[in-house]
Write a protein that holds these residues in place. Sequence first.
Motif, PDB file in Angstrom:
ATOM      1  N   UNK A 145       2.788 -22.677  27.282  1.00  0.00           N
ATOM      2  CA  UNK A 145       2.114 -22.735  25.984  1.00  0.00           C
ATOM      3  C   UNK A 145       2.792 -21.750  25.042  1.00  0.00           C
ATOM      4  N   UNK A 146       3.252 -22.226  23.894  1.00  0.00           N
ATOM      5  CA  UNK A 146       3.878 -21.379  22.888  1.00  0.00           C
ATOM      6  C   UNK A 146       3.077 -21.392  21.604  1.00  0.00           C
ATOM      7  N   UNK A 170       1.151 -24.340  19.803  1.00  0.00           N
ATOM      8  CA  UNK A 170       0.015 -24.126  18.907  1.00  0.00           C
ATOM      9  C   UNK A 170       0.548 -23.584  17.582  1.00  0.00           C
ATOM     10  N   UNK A 171       0.258 -24.291  16.504  1.00  0.00           N
ATOM     11  CA  UNK A 171       0.631 -23.837  15.169  1.00  0.00           C
ATOM     12  C   UNK A 171      -0.598 -23.194  14.545  1.00  0.00           C
ATOM     13  N   UNK A 172      -0.508 -21.901  14.233  1.00  0.00           N
ATOM     14  CA  UNK A 172      -1.661 -21.131  13.758  1.00  0.00           C
ATOM     15  C   UNK A 172      -1.507 -20.862  12.264  1.00  0.00           C
ATOM     16  N   UNK A 173      -2.561 -21.133  11.511  1.00  0.00           N
ATOM     17  CA  UNK A 173      -2.615 -20.836  10.085  1.00  0.00           C
ATOM     18  C   UNK A 173      -3.999 -20.324   9.784  1.00  0.00           C
ATOM     19  N   UNK A 174      -4.141 -19.518   8.741  1.00  0.00           N
ATOM     20  CA  UNK A 174      -5.464 -18.974   8.431  1.00  0.00           C
ATOM     21  C   UNK A 174      -5.978 -19.441   7.075  1.00  0.00           C
ATOM     22  N   UNK A 175      -5.318 -20.440   6.491  1.00  0.00           N
ATOM     23  CA  UNK A 175      -5.863 -21.084   5.301  1.00  0.00           C
ATOM     24  C   UNK A 175      -5.279 -22.481   5.207  1.00  0.00           C
ATOM     25  N   UNK A 176      -6.060 -23.396   4.645  1.00  0.00           N
ATOM     26  CA  UNK A 176      -5.687 -24.805   4.735  1.00  0.00           C
ATOM     27  C   UNK A 176      -4.889 -25.220   3.506  1.00  0.00           C
ATOM     28  N   UNK A 177      -3.604 -24.937   3.531  1.00  0.00           N
ATOM     29  CA  UNK A 177      -2.691 -25.467   2.517  1.00  0.00           C
ATOM     30  C   UNK A 177      -1.486 -26.070   3.201  1.00  0.00           C
TER      31      UNK A 177
END
Length: 380
Positions: free
Chosen positions: A107-108, A219-226
């Motif tokens: 898992x990356x 897993x692609x991690x983002x903390x706001x939906x743009x």
Amino acid sequence: MEKPIVLMKSREEGKGPAGASEGAAQLPTAAAKGEKEGQRPTQPVYQIQNRGMGSAASSSTMDPVVGQAKLLAPEKMKHSIKLVDDQMNWCDSAIEYLLDQTDVLVVGVLGLQGTGKSMLMSLLSANQPEEDQRAYVFRTQSQEIKERGGNQTSGIDFFITQERIIFLDTQPILSPSILDHLINNDRKLPPEYNLPHTYVEMQSLQIAAFLFTVCHVVIVVQDWFTDLIFLQNKAKRENFCPRNLKQMHVVIDKIMMHSHLKYKGTLSMLECNIFPGLPYDYLDTEVNLFLLPFADSDADDTFPRAAPGGGPLFSLLPGYKGHPSFQSLMAKLRSQIMSMARPQLSHTILTEKNWFHYAARIWDGVKKSSALSEYSRLLA
């Protein structure tokens, strides 16, 4: 009851382990003769751990369960180590923790700076949300690093669990702090790069290409939906609104519609019963999207803390936050990640150690890729 016979691998050539003379007397004549002639036993001999064979073996009424032997567990990692250092060089230390067995999941993680990648990977692998973050297996940003806008992870960090799941934490992609460090510290760039920002962008592409080649799950991690996301960290209450959730799924599906990646059908929030009463056909197509609230959201209280008389108000009822707790959602995410399919990463079945050597070749190939070199030349 006859005394059990346990074959043990001798520590020295020609010498048996302590207490083996009594057991050797029970061996059949043919087996004893084969050992004298230096023949190898027909059955594999493993390094085993003796469970009470000392005094128990001398008793004729020994419980047969007590004398059973089991394989020694592999060495347990206590913290992550480097797989790729900050100079983008491969490190060999991880091979010491790998076994010759094929049931392994890799898992990356990818993401921008400060999105919580290291915290997420620590909670998925070995830690609990209530633990001190300073004890996490992947080091998270300290307050000092946050205040000066720095990044914690450099290169790629490696950790493997006792369940034989490999977790790869990576440095932030397109990181402004890495670029700032290159400029202000006069770091020498590799000869093929002329500009620091080109080098930082190429590092991000190399890490992404590497993960998509050697991992079962990225897993692609983002903390706001743009931007494109698969896991939205630090989600707010309105993000859990079914109508907003549906819009997020539609956006991701349209962005990824021409991709060859398996971006839907393997992870689901609806099947976790996070939205009770919401029908399964509410989403026309459910992509691999999962939402996590702020880790400290459980400490917030949406209702007044004290009644007019000074006592707690609704002390027996938790405040409504519009979503399940962070601990509950993290447990559901971890369960789904660990149950992911483990298809072959290459044309042959890889053991853990085979995977390590395969990953080393892939990293070397990524750094020498003619396609990435041509792209870098165009950027310059």
